[in-house]
Design a protein around this motif. Structure first.
Motif, mmCIF file in Angstrom:
data_model
loop_
_atom_site.group_PDB
_atom_site.id
_atom_site.type_symbol
_atom_site.label_atom_id
_atom_site.label_comp_id
_atom_site.label_asym_id
_atom_site.label_seq_id
_atom_site.Cartn_x
_atom_site.Cartn_y
_atom_site.Cartn_z
ATOM 1 N N LYS A 272 -3.411 10.777 1.523
ATOM 2 C CA LYS A 272 -4.124 9.783 2.367
ATOM 3 C C LYS A 272 -2.944 8.530 2.008
ATOM 4 C CE LYS A 272 -8.176 7.469 3.566
ATOM 5 N NZ LYS A 272 -9.381 7.117 3.033
ATOM 6 N N GLY A 273 -2.732 8.225 0.620
ATOM 7 C CA GLY A 273 -1.604 7.249 0.457
ATOM 8 C C GLY A 273 -0.413 7.416 1.170
ATOM 9 N N LEU A 274 0.068 8.660 1.076
ATOM 10 C CA LEU A 274 1.047 8.852 1.992
ATOM 11 C C LEU A 274 1.241 8.576 3.475
ATOM 12 C CD1 LEU A 274 4.079 10.219 2.058
ATOM 13 C CD2 LEU A 274 2.996 12.450 2.527
ATOM 14 N N ARG A 275 -0.133 8.864 4.044
ATOM 15 C CA ARG A 275 -0.251 8.332 5.488
ATOM 16 C C ARG A 275 -0.228 6.888 5.595
ATOM 17 N NH1 ARG A 275 -3.570 12.637 8.464
ATOM 18 N NH2 ARG A 275 -4.216 11.125 10.006
ATOM 19 N N SER A 276 -0.904 6.021 4.479
ATOM 20 C CA SER A 276 -1.147 4.739 4.898
ATOM 21 C C SER A 276 0.399 4.064 4.688
ATOM 22 C CB SER A 276 -1.878 4.011 3.709
ATOM 23 O OG SER A 276 -3.179 4.769 3.571
ATOM 24 N N SER A 277 1.329 4.814 3.507
ATOM 25 C CA SER A 277 2.492 4.043 3.443
ATOM 26 C C SER A 277 3.605 4.354 4.597
ATOM 27 C CB SER A 277 3.151 4.840 2.070
ATOM 28 O OG SER A 277 2.329 4.507 1.012
ATOM 29 N N LEU A 278 3.445 5.482 4.948
ATOM 30 C CA LEU A 278 4.228 5.633 6.359
ATOM 31 C C LEU A 278 3.695 4.754 7.428
ATOM 32 C CD1 LEU A 278 4.508 9.586 6.283
ATOM 33 C CD2 LEU A 278 6.283 8.007 5.878
ATOM 34 N N GLY B 165 9.915 -1.823 4.444
ATOM 35 C CA GLY B 165 8.414 -1.973 4.450
ATOM 36 C C GLY B 165 7.472 -1.157 3.579
ATOM 37 N N ILE B 166 8.218 0.351 3.457
ATOM 38 C CA ILE B 166 7.288 0.873 2.496
ATOM 39 C C ILE B 166 7.389 0.475 1.167
ATOM 40 C CG2 ILE B 166 7.302 3.330 1.341
ATOM 41 C CD1 ILE B 166 7.994 4.416 4.556
ATOM 42 N N LEU B 167 8.551 0.263 0.595
ATOM 43 C CA LEU B 167 8.610 -0.340 -0.638
ATOM 44 C C LEU B 167 8.027 -1.583 -0.656
ATOM 45 C CD1 LEU B 167 12.853 0.461 -1.288
ATOM 46 C CD2 LEU B 167 10.534 1.682 -2.393
ATOM 47 N N SER B 168 7.939 -2.448 0.196
ATOM 48 C CA SER B 168 7.313 -3.780 -0.029
ATOM 49 C C SER B 168 5.822 -3.601 -0.238
ATOM 50 C CB SER B 168 7.445 -4.820 1.211
ATOM 51 O OG SER B 168 8.957 -5.069 1.482
ATOM 52 N N GLU B 169 5.396 -2.732 0.607
ATOM 53 C CA GLU B 169 3.852 -2.385 0.503
ATOM 54 C C GLU B 169 3.631 -1.991 -0.687
ATOM 55 O OE1 GLU B 169 0.230 -0.267 0.106
ATOM 56 O OE2 GLU B 169 2.229 0.631 0.204
ATOM 57 N N ALA B 170 4.202 -0.942 -1.309
ATOM 58 C CA ALA B 170 4.004 -0.501 -2.791
ATOM 59 C C ALA B 170 4.046 -1.492 -3.617
ATOM 60 C CB ALA B 170 5.040 0.609 -2.951
ATOM 61 N N ALA B 171 5.142 -2.468 -3.558
ATOM 62 C CA ALA B 171 5.296 -3.723 -4.535
ATOM 63 C C ALA B 171 4.081 -4.578 -4.439
ATOM 64 C CB ALA B 171 6.399 -4.473 -4.457
ATOM 65 N N ILE B 172 3.542 -4.881 -3.279
ATOM 66 C CA ILE B 172 2.708 -6.060 -3.078
ATOM 67 C C ILE B 172 1.171 -5.096 -3.557
ATOM 68 C CG2 ILE B 172 1.601 -5.467 -0.578
ATOM 69 C CD1 ILE B 172 2.727 -9.064 -2.082
#
Lengths: 355, 274
Positions: free
Chosen positions: B66-72, B202-209
């Motif tokens: 699920k996390g992978l789906r959101s991140s993509l 975008g993926i890295l920023s989401e993970a960071a935030i």
């Protein structure tokens, strides 16, 4: 008159530009948190006011409103009320003017979490840690990354085949992920370094050998986690820059002349370095952000940690104070890089304006 | 096409397709449930739950997919927003030149210098209750468009003085027509590369935030998994399965995108060829 000193002219024009940017940053810093409909007092009241009766809650709310400068206050410090007894709200514009004049006097308000500690006090405790962690990592990461990148481009072969994918992989690992892995491996599984903190818990910061050695010991992991990744990113940039330089005529000519390899490498490095320096200025903001998250992972007592605790506790004055200071630091760092470019770039000296 | 003969490109695109494939089709063959407690907290990987459980006893594999789906999703959405904004402003500034160029350039530089991290914190902390995944993607997109703008501007201004543009002008073509018919097609491969990098960031920023606790409230992302792991002492408990797989996933996606980008650069930029 300035025409005779192109470097000075360049620096002055940059200074003016950064001042404008600073004003924009202050404005953004004030208005962005106020975009949402929820005002900080409502959020805090939802948390604090739960157990209080209406009268006490109202009193508390008004004291917060006053603290935040959200209501009009008369000279004696009591809240001005309208006919129905409700406090008169201050307009956004007036709030902004108050905020500017307070910031100029170095007053960033009072922290909620650590009431009645001033935000400036908390920040001045945290700032040295952040500077001590970030300035060396960024500088060393830049130097080592660039040297390795230039070498990879020049030597090619095995050196490049191993180093380049490694650098690419390391720059793809997010700062925070790498920090967590380091904590886990060298702080917990094989505990040779302390996992968290900036110094041992039982020491009070002072100018003593004991404190410095403890701080240095705690410094290793956070330093490595930022350094390795930023060096990787720089190496990739320098590699492609150097490959470009290697294809130019002056390098070919130098090779035909039979110049020593080291000398050619030096010339190439000097030319490829300038765009890399500009590149550094462009990525500073991102790097600082990443490094702040690293601080959070290591519970390093710097600004990153202050931001994290502030976010978790909705400590708005502290969040805003920290973001303002981070922005100012990034602006100063950028300005420094720009001045360096002014001295190093022959185009600036020739009055062409660089870039 | 040279690209398909580049081993790096094949590796990159292969890795990336695998992650997309997992995100799209895995939920069809495996029952993803991120609300059900299937065991005790931090149960180590076993035959039944190959990635163990998290601090609440929820199956880690479900959370990861699920996390992978959101991140993509965040990555693509932020990438699209940033690329469109950046390309539009960049092409316009590069083509128009003069005052328009100066103003757009100034705004771009301003956004570059002010740390994106700071803007994200300020906005997301003011939106306590409404931080959806899409909103976060929008925020990331609107703060990271700067380098597409810069990169595209440089390319567009170098195209500006080409003969076919002058011809189009003489023929009375408007700005929009020139930009869309005569400039953009030349930049397509470039814009695509920019899009790839924007998606990665975008993926890295989401993970960071999300990592610092400003993530989406309505779903699981790779960043929120890491945040939960850190908050609930997965590190000190030695529960590596609670954060290493999520971390590896983020890194693999970003790495795959970087590799795709550099190998494309190698093909499209003749100077980088050996």
């Amino acid at each position: 008159m300035l025409k005779r000193y192109p470097t000075l002219k360049y620096i002055l024009s940059r200074a003016v530009w950064y001042f404008i940017t600073f004003l924009a940053a202050v404005t953004i810093n004030f208005f962005l948190p106020r975009l949402g409909t929820s005002n900080p007092v409502d959020i805090i009241m939802a948390r604090v006011g739960a157990g209080l009766d209406t009268e006490a809650a109202k009193e508390k709310e008004e004291s917060y409103l006053k603290e935040f400068g959200l209501v009009e206050v008369d000279k004696s410090g009591s809240i001005i009320r309208d006919a129905s007894g409700k406090p008169v709200r201050t307009s956004k514009l007036k709030q902004f003017i108050n905020y500017i004049s307070m910031s100029m006097r170095g007053d960033l308000g009072t922290s909620f979490l650590n009431y009645p500690k001033k935000v400036t006090e908390i920040i001045s405790d945290a700032l040295p840690w952040t500077l001590a962690l970030q300035i060396p990592t960024i500088i060393f990461g830049w130097i080592i990354g660039n040297v390795l990148g230039a070498l990879a481009a020049y030597r090619r072969g095995i050196f490049d085949k191993v180093l380049f994918p490694a650098a690419l992989l390391s720059s793809a690992i997010p700062f925070f992920a790498f920090g967590m892995i380091l904590v886990f491996l060298f702080g917990i599984v094989w505990p040779i370094f302390p996992a968290i903190g900036g110094y041992a818990g039982d020491i009070i910061p002072s100018f003593s050998w004991k404190f410095f050695s403890s701080a240095l010991y705690h410094y290793v992991l956070p330093f490595l986690s930022i350094f390795l990744i930023s060096a990787g990113g720089q190496a990739i940039g320098m590699r492609s820059m150097s490959i470009y330089e290697l294809g130019t005529d002056y390098i070919k000519y130098a090779k035909w002349l039979g110049m020593k390899e080291n000398k050619i490498l030096f010339y190439m490095f000097r030319n490829a370095m300038l765009p890399q320096l500009t590149g550094l200025a462009l990525t500073l903001g991102t790097m600082v952000g990443g490094a702040l998250i690293t601080e959070m992972i290591f519970s390093y007592p710097g600004l990153g940690m202050a931001v994290l605790t502030a976010i978790q506790g909705n400590d708005y004055p502290l969040i805003q104070g920290c973001t303002l200071l981070i922005t100012i630091c990034v602006l100063i760092a950028n300005f420094t890089v720009d001045i360096l470019i002014g001295f190093l770039d022959p185009r600036v000296k020739a009055g062409l304006g660089g870039k | 096409m040279n690209l398909l003969k580049t081993p790096a490109f094949i590796i990159g695109i292969g890795l990336f397709l695998v992650t997309i494939f997992i995100a799209l089709f895995f939920p069809m063959i495996f029952d993803i449930n991120t609300n059900l407690r299937v065991g005790g907290p931090y149960m180590p990987p076993s035959g039944k739950h190959i990635f163990g459980t998290d601090h609440m006893g929820i199956d880690m594999l479900s959370l990861l997919v699920k996390g992978l789906r959101s991140s993509l999703y965040v990555g693509f959405l932020a990438g699209i927003i940033a690329t469109i904004t950046g390309t539009f402003l960049g092409v316009y500034a590069g083509f128009k030149g003069g005052v328009v160029d100066d103003i757009i350039n100034m705004v771009t530089n301003l956004f570059i210098v002010i740390p994106q991290f700071v803007v994200l914190i300020l906005v997301s902390s003011s939106m306590e209750e409404g931080r959806s995944l899409s909103l976060i993607a929008l925020l990331i997109g609107l703060t990271t468009w700067t380098w597409s703008a810069r990169a595209v501007r440089a390319q567009a201004s170098s195209l500006k003085s080409r003969d076919h543009i002058s011809l189009a002008k003489v023929n009375g073509a408007g700005t929009f027509k020139i930009v869309s018919m005569h400039i953009l097609p030349y930049l397509l491969s470039y814009v695509f590369m920019v899009f790839i990098m924007q998606t990665a960031s975008g993926i890295l920023s989401e993970a960071a935030i999300s990592m610092i606790g400003l993530g989406p409230f309505d779903t699981v992302s790779l960043g929120t998994i890491l945040n939960q792991a850190m908050r609930n002492e997965a590190l000190t408990d030695g529960a590596w399965w609670a954060f290493i797989p999520a971390m590896v996933l983020v890194t693999i996606i970003a790495f795959a995108l970087y590799v795709i980008n550099t190998s494309m650069e190698g093909v499209f930029n003749p100077r980088l060829r050996k």
